[in-house]
Design an enzyme around this catalytic site. Structure first.
Site, PDB file in Angstrom:
ATOM      1  N   ASP A 114       0.804  -1.237   0.000  1.00  0.00           N
ATOM      2  CA  ASP A 114       0.000   0.000   0.000  1.00  0.00           C
ATOM      3  C   ASP A 114       0.829   1.274   0.000  1.00  0.00           C
ATOM      4  OD1 ASP A 114      -2.177  -1.659   0.211  1.00  0.00           O
ATOM      5  OD2 ASP A 114      -2.385  -1.425   2.375  1.00  0.00           O
ATOM      6  N   LYS A 166       4.339   3.573  19.523  1.00  0.00           N
ATOM      7  CA  LYS A 166       3.515   4.717  19.967  1.00  0.00           C
ATOM      8  C   LYS A 166       4.094   5.454  21.181  1.00  0.00           C
ATOM      9  CE  LYS A 166      -0.580   2.908  17.826  1.00  0.00           C
ATOM     10  NZ  LYS A 166      -1.748   2.071  17.878  1.00  0.00           N
ATOM     11  N   ASP A 222       0.827   5.509   3.210  1.00  0.00           N
ATOM     12  CA  ASP A 222       0.209   4.188   3.144  1.00  0.00           C
ATOM     13  C   ASP A 222      -1.236   4.444   2.723  1.00  0.00           C
ATOM     14  OD1 ASP A 222      -1.582   2.124   4.003  1.00  0.00           O
ATOM     15  OD2 ASP A 222       0.018   1.258   5.196  1.00  0.00           O
TER      16      ASP A 222
END
Length: 364
Positions: A114, A166, A222
């Site tokens: 992607d 994260k 993406d």
């Protein structure tokens, strides 16, 4: 560059994030800026001398096979399907394709399917050969690193220290861009079972000092879901515009980067752009306003409709004076009546819409 270069593209499953478009065709064949997503990658790989491309797929993609036969002969390459009986994650497919990837001792590319960007394959190869270790990953800079897994590395050499998922406090603003080069030795690390390359393989490689990274210049996205597909389209068109690309459409009614297939017909007094892609055999009526949208092949957009931030699937009809906005996605063969307002609707194929959808929802 070696004559035998290979690449594995992780095509994976059904493309659920890009529904309703992927209900009609496999995700890699969905057009992005008037060319199937996968073809952008394959053509860039062929430019740097890749001769054998392996597609890791987890469903029977007969349609994919048909489409790629033509591309194989056009580009003079071999495309092999590697079919997973069960989804194998992001590393398992390498183990499954082992026989192809270990055919010689040359390094090979691995890509997420992607990713749209200025593919830095040449840069990756040079960098990989120079450091001489087992793996190279490409990193890209992001605005909000807390949403991603970030890569912490030594700026001078590109040697990766660790990965942080994260991060709550700032440690790095570089993320894994989903493009790699590996030596065949990496296959010793990967079992033939569902395995995550990011969580199970990379951390061990970086501890062993075998993983390096190089930074991507320019844009990256993406495009696996509609909102990101549209952002990626804007970045790509912008890139073409900065390079004065001849494929961009010029004209009094055009602003910004616009691609219009030569077979499309556009009416009078339209305003098109910025950031619009119009596919083959599309018919646009008079006085239509289009911005930040893709209209896929065979659709008709009737007079005086207003479309912004949306993807119109194949063979749709959008009625007169309609207004479509808010990352609406119309599946194949959707019929929108005159004067309808759609905001953030996801409409499944073959539906007719005769009432407005003012709040985002899925129309089954």
């Amino acid at each position: 560059i070696s004559v035998k270069m290979k690449a594995l593209i992780l095509v994976g499953g059904y493309g659920t994030r890009l529904r309703p478009l992927t209900l009609s065709i496999p995700k890699p064949l969905v057009q992005f800026c008037n060319k199937p997503i996968l073809f952008h990658q394959i053509e860039a790989l062929v430019k740097v001398g890749v001769k054998h491309i392996i597609l890791a797929v987890s469903y029977r993609a007969e349609l994919l096979v048909q489409e790629l036969k033509a591309l194989e002969s056009k580009l003079g390459i071999t495309i092999t399907m590697s079919l997973e009986e069960e989804p194998l994650g992001t590393a398992g497919p390498l183990a499954l394709a082992r026989a192809h990837l270990c055919a010689d001792s040359e390094p090979f590319f691995v890509l997420n399917s992607d990713v749209i960007c200025q593919y830095p394959f040449e840069q990756m190869l040079k960098f990989h050969r120079a450091h001489g270790k087992e793996g190279t990953i490409v990193v890209t800079k992001v605005e909000e690193p807390s949403k991603y897994g970030v890569v912490v590395y030594e700026a001078s050499s590109g040697k990766i220290h660790r990965f942080v998922e994260k991060p709550k406090v700032f440690v790095s603003n570089k993320i894994n861009a989903g493009m790699y080069i590996f030596n065949p030795a990496i296959l010793e690390r990967i079992p033939l079972k569902p395995t995550s390359i990011e969580k199970e393989v990379f951390p061990v490689m970086s501890e062993n000092g075998e993983l390096f990274c190089t930074e991507l210049e320019g844009f990256w996205m993406d495009i696996g879901q509609p909102k990101d597909y549209l952002t990626g389209m804007c970045l790509y068109l912008n890139f073409l515009k900065q390079n004065n690309d001849a494929s961009l459409h010029q004209g009094a009614e055009i602003t910004g980067g616009v691609l219009i297939d030569p077979t499309a017909k556009v009416g009078n007094n339209c305003r098109i752009g910025p950031n619009v892609v119009i596919g083959p055999n599309v018919v646009i009526g008079d006085g239509v306003r289009l911005s930040r949208c893709t209209i896929l092949g065979g659709s008709r957009i009737q007079s005086h409709s207003w479309l912004h931030s949306c993807i119109v699937g194949w063979k749709c009809i959008v009625g007169r004076w309609a207004r479509i906005d808010g990352v609406t996605v119309l599946g194949e063969d959707v019929n929108v009546s005159d004067e309808i307002y759609l905001n953030g609707a996801r409409v499944l194929p073959h539906k007719s819409i005769s009432a407005s959808v003012p709040e985002p929802q899925i129309i089954m």
